[in-house]
Design an enzyme around this catalytic site. Structure first.
Site, short mmCIF file in Angstrom:
data_model
loop_
_atom_site.label_atom_id
_atom_site.label_comp_id
_atom_site.label_asym_id
_atom_site.label_seq_id
_atom_site.Cartn_x
_atom_site.Cartn_y
_atom_site.Cartn_z
N PRO A 83 0.83 -1.21 0.00
CA PRO A 83 0.00 0.00 0.00
C PRO A 83 0.86 1.26 0.00
O PRO A 83 2.06 1.20 0.29
CB PRO A 83 -0.78 -0.12 1.31
CG PRO A 83 0.14 -0.85 2.23
CD PRO A 83 0.91 -1.82 1.34
N CYS A 84 0.23 2.42 -0.31
CA CYS A 84 0.94 3.68 -0.23
C CYS A 84 1.33 3.94 1.21
O CYS A 84 0.63 3.52 2.11
CB CYS A 84 0.08 4.83 -0.79
SG CYS A 84 -1.41 5.19 0.15
N PRO A 85 2.46 4.58 1.50
CA PRO A 85 3.38 5.19 0.53
C PRO A 85 4.54 4.29 0.13
O PRO A 85 5.53 4.78 -0.41
CB PRO A 85 3.90 6.39 1.32
CG PRO A 85 3.97 5.89 2.74
CD PRO A 85 2.83 4.91 2.90
N CYS B 240 -4.35 4.80 2.52
CA CYS B 240 -3.26 3.83 2.57
C CYS B 240 -3.62 2.63 3.44
O CYS B 240 -2.79 1.79 3.71
CB CYS B 240 -1.98 4.49 3.08
SG CYS B 240 -1.43 5.87 2.05
#
Lengths: 74, 369
Positions: A10-12, B314
């Site tokens: 997942p981000c980041p 996220c």
């Protein structure tokens, strides 16, 4: 071309991996990031703008996962 | 809020402003006097009707519209759906064009209507002034963006719309900025200006070609069916009157505080400060920090006493990042939206700027950057 595999991350995390990979490149070389995180489609380009690097474009890896290509220019 | 001795500072007014004292007083009085069915002819019914009419008149005056252009809905979202779809239905054909940064309430209504055309925005989040595409039924454009604060050129768009009616979602700006000129139908939401939740406002210009998109009834307001929430409508109007009366002073103070915040945040390394620095909502600032996940940032700031929002995604629960930030090409991770309340002080802004760099540095170190 160096390819960084960020599938499932997942981000980041994809952008962190991109930054680390670019710092190891010589100016003029390219790296690609393979990432299925939808944020990467925006954030790789935003990173290039913020860090004054060149966003070359996007294509897909063999399994269809989006792949983003970046050139170190500074 | 978090544990410990930190003060609990609420900086999420763009999600919901704390109830204005004027709204509380009106609400309490109206709960006792406005419970009855305002359609009935008995004393209690007449009392409720009087309060409802007063609420409509006060709200119309504060928004500088006619009382018969004002309808109360159950939420801002309901006002958006009713307003946009009713205008689309009145146009008899064509599809909706909308800015790419509209609130999800608009986007859901567009989907429900069979889809539409998203108009791109620039890096500040502003749509280009141009006629809508051929075959457009309605042009949906917000007064100001709810995530980044940038105002949209509504009067200019109306000027080049060539007869296509404008639907203006004014939820983010109502009370804080005057309504822009040029709308046929507009929507607002009371809890965003310090009224109670559960009150939306639908504005339909006299003469606008608006047709009801949903079932109706035979109550007071032909545009909105169902039993009227008289106490909440009165509280919403009282809050709006107070907020508009204080607007010049509060808006100028908030504008300067956001400038101060923006300048402090801009000095931090690897931060993308988002939205128009000048032509914007007075109380809102959005920025994104590289290499940080937005949810961790929000949690850590909350622990330190600052309640802020984030457009990042996220975590596993929300995988799609903010469509607003994406449309602007802004960094979507590490995002923070600060929206000040009417009593935010410079000392609070400075306290935030004192802790923020350390928080970001710590979170970056945790992920090895």
């Amino acid at each position: 071309m160096i390819e960084v595999d960020c599938r499932g991350k997942p981000c980041p995390l994809p952008v962190i991996a991109l930054a680390a990979a670019v710092s190891d490149l010589a100016v003029g070389d390219v790296v690609s990031v393979v990432a299925d995180d939808p944020a990467a489609a925006v954030d790789v380009q935003a990173w290039c703008r913020m860090k004054a690097q060149e966003y070359v474009g996007a294509d897909t890896a063999e399994d269809g996962t989006p792949r983003y290509v970046v050139r170190r220019v500074s | 809020m978090g544990s410990g001795a930190s003060p609990a500072i609420y900086w999420d007014a763009a999600s919901s402003e704390p109830l204005h004292p004027a709204a509380r007083a009106a609400y309490l009085a109206a709960l006792d006097q406005g419970y009855a069915d305002p359609r009935r002819l008995h004393r209690a019914g007449r009392s409720a009707r009087l309060l409802l009419d007063n609420a409509r008149a006060a709200l119309a005056e504060a928004l500088e519209v006619r009382p018969d252009e004002v309808s109360f809905t159950a939420s801002g979202t309901a006002a958006v759906h009713l307003g946009l779809l009713g205008l689309h239905r009145g146009a008899r054909g064509g599809s909706i064009a909308h800015t790419a940064v509209e609130h999800s309430a608009v986007l859901h209504a567009v989907d429900w209507a069979g889809g539409g055309t998203a108009l791109p925005v620039d890096a500040q989040g502003r749509v280009r002034i141009a006629p809508p595409p051929p075959g457009t039924s309605v042009l949906a454009v917000q007064s100001a963006n709810h995530e980044v604060g940038t105002t949209q050129p509504v009067p200019d768009l109306a000027g080049v719309a060539g007869g296509v009616p404008l639907f203006v979602d004014a939820c983010a700006s109502a009370g804080r900025l005057p309504l822009p000129e040029g709308w046929a139908v507009a929507a607002a939401s009371a809890h965003k200006w310090g009224g109670p939740a559960g009150v939306g406002v639908l504005l339909v210009r006299k003469g606008a070609r608006w047709r009801h998109p949903f079932p109706v009834d035979e109550r007071i307001d032909e545009r909105v069916p169902g039993f009227e929430n008289v106490p909440a409508a009165l509280a919403a109007a009282a809050a709006l009157q107070a907020v508009v009366a204080e607007r010049e002073e509060v808006g100028a103070r908030q504008h300067a505080l956001i400038d101060r915040l923006r300048s402090g945040v801009s000095a931090m390394p690897d931060v993308d400060v988002v939205g128009d620095p000048t032509d914007r909502l007075p109380h809102l600032l959005t920025f994104s920090c590289l290499y940080v996940d937005g949810e961790s940032l929000v949690t850590e700031l909350d622990r330190l006493g600052f309640g802020v929002a984030s457009g990042s995604a996220c975590t596993a629960s929300t995988l799609t990042p903010s469509h607003v930030l994406a449309a602007m090409g802004a960094l979507t991770h590490g995002n923070v939206r600060v929206s000040l309340t009417r009593d935010t002080t410079a000392a609070e802004v400075d306290a935030f700027l004192d802790v923020l760099p350390g928080v970001v540095e710590r979170l970056r170190a945790e992920v090895g950057h």
